[in-house]
Design a protein around this motif. Structure first.
Motif, PDB file in Angstrom:
ATOM      1  N   GLU A   1      16.847 -34.023  45.592  1.00 40.02           N
ATOM      2  CA  GLU A   1      17.709 -34.267  46.761  1.00 40.02           C
ATOM      3  C   GLU A   1      19.166 -34.378  46.333  1.00 40.02           C
ATOM      4  OE1 GLU A   1      18.066 -37.343  50.581  1.00 40.02           O
ATOM      5  OE2 GLU A   1      16.600 -37.707  48.984  1.00 40.02           O
ATOM      6  N   GLN A   2      19.398 -35.017  45.193  1.00 38.81           N
ATOM      7  CA  GLN A   2      20.760 -35.178  44.694  1.00 38.81           C
ATOM      8  C   GLN A   2      21.380 -33.825  44.341  1.00 38.81           C
ATOM      9  OE1 GLN A   2      21.115 -35.991  40.737  1.00 38.81           O
ATOM     10  NE2 GLN A   2      23.287 -36.478  40.761  1.00 38.81           N
ATOM     11  N   LEU A   3      20.576 -32.927  43.802  1.00 31.13           N
ATOM     12  CA  LEU A   3      21.083 -31.629  43.370  1.00 31.13           C
ATOM     13  C   LEU A   3      21.184 -30.620  44.500  1.00 31.13           C
ATOM     14  CD1 LEU A   3      19.139 -31.275  39.998  1.00 31.13           C
ATOM     15  CD2 LEU A   3      21.537 -31.922  40.303  1.00 31.13           C
ATOM     16  N   HIS A   4      20.280 -30.725  45.492  1.00 29.13           N
ATOM     17  CA  HIS A   4      20.210 -29.674  46.512  1.00 29.13           C
ATOM     18  C   HIS A   4      20.362 -30.176  47.950  1.00 29.13           C
ATOM     19  CE1 HIS A   4      18.895 -27.091  43.257  1.00 29.13           C
ATOM     20  NE2 HIS A   4      17.926 -27.935  42.973  1.00 29.13           N
ATOM     21  N   GLY A   5      20.473 -31.475  48.155  1.00 35.59           N
ATOM     22  CA  GLY A   5      20.581 -31.997  49.515  1.00 35.59           C
ATOM     23  C   GLY A   5      21.941 -31.706  50.135  1.00 35.59           C
ATOM     24  N   LYS A   6      22.018 -31.886  51.440  1.00 35.45           N
ATOM     25  CA  LYS A   6      23.264 -31.627  52.168  1.00 35.45           C
ATOM     26  C   LYS A   6      24.274 -32.725  51.875  1.00 35.45           C
ATOM     27  CE  LYS A   6      25.220 -31.342  56.810  1.00 35.45           C
ATOM     28  NZ  LYS A   6      24.954 -31.495  58.266  1.00 35.45           N
ATOM     29  N   ILE A   7      25.425 -32.320  51.352  1.00 35.43           N
ATOM     30  CA  ILE A   7      26.479 -33.285  51.032  1.00 35.43           C
ATOM     31  C   ILE A   7      27.306 -33.563  52.288  1.00 35.43           C
ATOM     32  CG2 ILE A   7      28.557 -33.721  49.677  1.00 35.43           C
ATOM     33  CD1 ILE A   7      27.397 -32.032  47.479  1.00 35.43           C
ATOM     34  N   ASP A   8      27.268 -34.822  52.746  1.00 32.52           N
ATOM     35  CA  ASP A   8      28.060 -35.204  53.909  1.00 32.52           C
ATOM     36  C   ASP A   8      29.494 -35.553  53.519  1.00 32.52           C
ATOM     37  OD1 ASP A   8      25.119 -36.913  54.880  1.00 32.52           O
ATOM     38  OD2 ASP A   8      25.833 -35.026  55.716  1.00 32.52           O
ATOM     39  N   TYR A   9      29.655 -36.116  52.327  1.00 34.49           N
ATOM     40  CA  TYR A   9      31.007 -36.481  51.897  1.00 34.49           C
ATOM     41  C   TYR A   9      31.034 -36.633  50.384  1.00 34.49           C
ATOM     42  CZ  TYR A   9      35.400 -38.955  51.334  1.00 34.49           C
ATOM     43  OH  TYR A   9      36.665 -39.324  50.933  1.00 34.49           O
TER      44      TYR A   9
ATOM     45  N   GLY B   1      37.966 -41.928  38.605  1.00 29.68           N
ATOM     46  CA  GLY B   1      37.005 -41.638  37.557  1.00 29.68           C
ATOM     47  C   GLY B   1      35.567 -41.958  37.913  1.00 29.68           C
ATOM     48  N   LYS B   2      35.331 -42.563  39.062  1.00 29.57           N
ATOM     49  CA  LYS B   2      33.971 -42.897  39.473  1.00 29.57           C
ATOM     50  C   LYS B   2      33.377 -41.716  40.232  1.00 29.57           C
ATOM     51  CE  LYS B   2      35.665 -47.595  40.023  1.00 29.57           C
ATOM     52  NZ  LYS B   2      36.068 -48.615  40.994  1.00 29.57           N
ATOM     53  N   THR B   3      32.096 -41.515  40.088  1.00 30.71           N
ATOM     54  CA  THR B   3      31.451 -40.395  40.763  1.00 30.71           C
ATOM     55  C   THR B   3      30.446 -40.904  41.777  1.00 30.71           C
ATOM     56  OG1 THR B   3      29.812 -40.281  38.987  1.00 30.71           O
ATOM     57  CG2 THR B   3      31.738 -38.865  38.791  1.00 30.71           C
ATOM     58  N   ALA B   4      30.600 -40.463  43.012  1.00 30.77           N
ATOM     59  CA  ALA B   4      29.671 -40.848  44.079  1.00 30.77           C
ATOM     60  C   ALA B   4      29.805 -39.833  45.200  1.00 30.77           C
ATOM     61  CB  ALA B   4      29.977 -42.254  44.586  1.00 30.77           C
ATOM     62  N   LYS B   5      28.719 -39.644  45.957  1.00 36.45           N
ATOM     63  CA  LYS B   5      28.751 -38.739  47.098  1.00 36.45           C
ATOM     64  C   LYS B   5      27.660 -39.148  48.079  1.00 36.45           C
ATOM     65  CE  LYS B   5      26.251 -35.401  44.212  1.00 36.45           C
ATOM     66  NZ  LYS B   5      26.296 -34.064  43.609  1.00 36.45           N
ATOM     67  N   VAL B   6      27.894 -38.826  49.352  1.00 39.91           N
ATOM     68  CA  VAL B   6      26.930 -39.133  50.401  1.00 39.91           C
ATOM     69  C   VAL B   6      26.112 -37.881  50.681  1.00 39.91           C
ATOM     70  CG1 VAL B   6      26.608 -39.913  52.768  1.00 39.91           C
ATOM     71  CG2 VAL B   6      28.477 -40.839  51.407  1.00 39.91           C
ATOM     72  N   ILE B   7      24.799 -37.992  50.516  1.00 40.52           N
ATOM     73  CA  ILE B   7      23.890 -36.871  50.761  1.00 40.52           C
ATOM     74  C   ILE B   7      22.784 -37.348  51.686  1.00 40.52           C
ATOM     75  CG2 ILE B   7      22.301 -35.216  49.713  1.00 40.52           C
ATOM     76  CD1 ILE B   7      23.859 -35.472  47.126  1.00 40.52           C
ATOM     77  N   ASN B   8      22.641 -36.662  52.821  1.00 41.18           N
ATOM     78  CA  ASN B   8      21.592 -36.995  53.792  1.00 41.18           C
ATOM     79  C   ASN B   8      21.592 -38.479  54.150  1.00 41.18           C
ATOM     80  OD1 ASN B   8      20.866 -34.314  53.471  1.00 41.18           O
ATOM     81  ND2 ASN B   8      19.205 -34.761  52.044  1.00 41.18           N
ATOM     82  N   GLY B   9      22.782 -39.043  54.276  1.00 32.47           N
ATOM     83  CA  GLY B   9      22.906 -40.438  54.712  1.00 32.47           C
ATOM     84  C   GLY B   9      22.730 -41.470  53.621  1.00 32.47           C
ATOM     85  N   LYS B  10      22.539 -41.036  52.350  1.00 36.76           N
ATOM     86  CA  LYS B  10      22.389 -41.973  51.229  1.00 36.76           C
ATOM     87  C   LYS B  10      23.513 -41.743  50.225  1.00 36.76           C
ATOM     88  CE  LYS B  10      18.141 -40.464  50.933  1.00 36.76           C
ATOM     89  NZ  LYS B  10      16.740 -40.190  50.551  1.00 36.76           N
ATOM     90  N   VAL B  11      23.862 -42.805  49.509  1.00 36.43           N
ATOM     91  CA  VAL B  11      24.939 -42.708  48.525  1.00 36.43           C
ATOM     92  C   VAL B  11      24.343 -42.521  47.132  1.00 36.43           C
ATOM     93  CG1 VAL B  11      26.908 -43.865  47.465  1.00 36.43           C
ATOM     94  CG2 VAL B  11      26.479 -44.138  49.920  1.00 36.43           C
ATOM     95  N   PHE B  12      24.598 -41.353  46.537  1.00 36.95           N
ATOM     96  CA  PHE B  12      24.184 -41.064  45.170  1.00 36.95           C
ATOM     97  C   PHE B  12      25.380 -41.334  44.255  1.00 36.95           C
ATOM     98  CE2 PHE B  12      21.136 -38.890  47.721  1.00 36.95           C
ATOM     99  CZ  PHE B  12      19.978 -38.783  46.964  1.00 36.95           C
ATOM    100  N   PHE B  13      25.140 -41.955  43.114  1.00 38.77           N
ATOM    101  CA  PHE B  13      26.254 -42.297  42.233  1.00 38.77           C
ATOM    102  C   PHE B  13      25.788 -42.305  40.781  1.00 38.77           C
ATOM    103  CE2 PHE B  13      24.063 -46.191  43.187  1.00 38.77           C
ATOM    104  CZ  PHE B  13      24.126 -46.952  42.029  1.00 38.77           C
TER     105      PHE B  13
END
Length: 364
Positions: free
Chosen positions: A240-248, A255-267
């Motif tokens: 899901e982290q690699l192929h899910g829809k990125i919302d933001y 320097g911090k890495t985080a993104k919202v995918i399918n309503g969840k925050v991956f970091f």
């Protein structure tokens, strides 16, 4: 009687119609407007909506629009002509500052979808110049409202709303997730240390060592680790982290890495495992009154450094020391838990200091 009643009803209907007319407000909302790029001078879209209204009762116009993150609401009255342009004066409702509007065409005409049909060049008869005291000036060119453009604007607004929601979710959950995972990993290191007689095999405790984690947090604030260093711990979440829809995905978070995918925050984050073992020195006096404990200072019953030891330490000492006297103490703690303890009896002279006695150690 019947004629009188009919007459009165007619009068009421006329007055009602007049009242409705005198208090009516006409308005038209444009899906967007053009303004000038401050660097190139070329037309660019200025905001999501622009509304122009007219109150017959007040004989005044209203202009409401958003520029950047600021929303402006103007109340204006017609003042006359100046160099071929129509001039309206009034104020910005939000802060009551003076406002002047000049237009190439009467504002009343803009109540009937009188806007530009293209966005390549400026149509001067569509120009509305806005001057707000303290906020500067802006040239506005309303965009004609057509179904295709309205749909495109609505899609743009909906996309922006989703991005704003995703950004808010990231800002809310990301700091909590990092703090929660860091604390959880620290507790794992401490637990393994005590469970395995002072050994920690799951983490590299060498100086300056670190581990890299990829994790996810959902709206219920449940944090799940996906990957530790090169080891994948959850294939489904990694997919899901690699192929899910990125919302933001923010362009920069220091320097911090985080993104919202399918309503969840991956970091992802790094963890520096360490054991903060604290060393302590003090004394214990055992006399007819019982045990008195002092830390790192000259022994005195009135000393401010008298303290009550942690329960494990207290039990070990009072089970081991059976002779009345003074004893020097050395002990180590981790997260306020006893790691090591030894004592030696102290007499009146240097030669009467006994060899230290180890009475507690978690080490093998």
């Amino acid at each position: 009687m019947k004629r009188t009643l009919l007459f009165l009803m007619s009068v009421i209907m006329v007055l009602s119609a007049y009242a409705q007319k005198s208090t009516s407000v006409k308005a038209f909302e444009y899906p967007d407007y053009l303004c000038s790029n401050p660097y190139t001078g070329k037309p660019i879209y200025g905001g999501n909506t622009l509304e122009i209204s007219y109150s017959e009762k007040k004989n005044s116009y209203g202009i409401e629009f958003r520029y950047g993150y600021v929303k402006y609401s103007l109340s204006l009255s017609y003042k006359g002509m100046d160099d071929g342009r129509y001039v309206y004066t009034g104020f910005e409702i939000g802060n009551m500052t003076e406002a002047v509007v000049m237009s190439s065409t009467k504002l009343s005409r803009f109540l009937n979808n009188y806007g530009q049909v293209q966005n390549e060049t400026f149509e001067e008869d569509k120009l509305i110049e806005v001057h707000i005291s303290g906020s500067g000036s802006l040239s506005v060119y309303p965009i004609k409202d057509i179904p295709e453009r309205r749909k495109r604007i609505e899609e743009k607004v909906a996309k922006q709303d989703l991005e704003n929601a995703a950004r808010n979710k990231l800002e809310e959950l990301y700091p909590y997730a990092v703090a929660h995972l860091q604390d959880s990993l620290k507790q794992q290191v401490v637990k393994e240390f005590f469970d395995n007689d002072g050994e920690v095999k799951s983490f590299n405790l060498e100086p300056y060592s670190f581990h890299t984690y990829v994790a996810v947090i959902d709206t219920n604030k449940q944090v799940v680790v996906i990957q530790k260093d090169e080891a994948v711990l959850n294939d489904e979440l990694q997919n899901e982290q690699l192929h899910g829809k990125i919302d933001y995905k923010p362009s920069s978070m220091e320097g911090k890495t985080a993104k919202v995918i399918n309503g969840k925050v991956f970091f992802s984050m790094t963890f520096h495992p360490e054991l903060n073992i604290k060393e302590h020195r003090g004394k214990v006096i055992y006399d007819k009154h019982g045990f008195s404990y002092f830390e790192n200072a000259k022994v005195s019953y009135a000393a401010p450094n008298q303290f009550t030891p942690i329960e494990d330490m207290k039990k070990v000492i009072e089970a081991s020391i059976t002779k009345i006297g003074q004893y020097s103490l050395y002990w180590e703690t981790l997260d306020n838990r006893l790691v090591y303890l030894s004592y030696k009896r102290v007499g009146t002279g240097v030669l009467k200091v006994h060899e230290p006695v180890e009475v507690y150690s978690i080490y093998k």
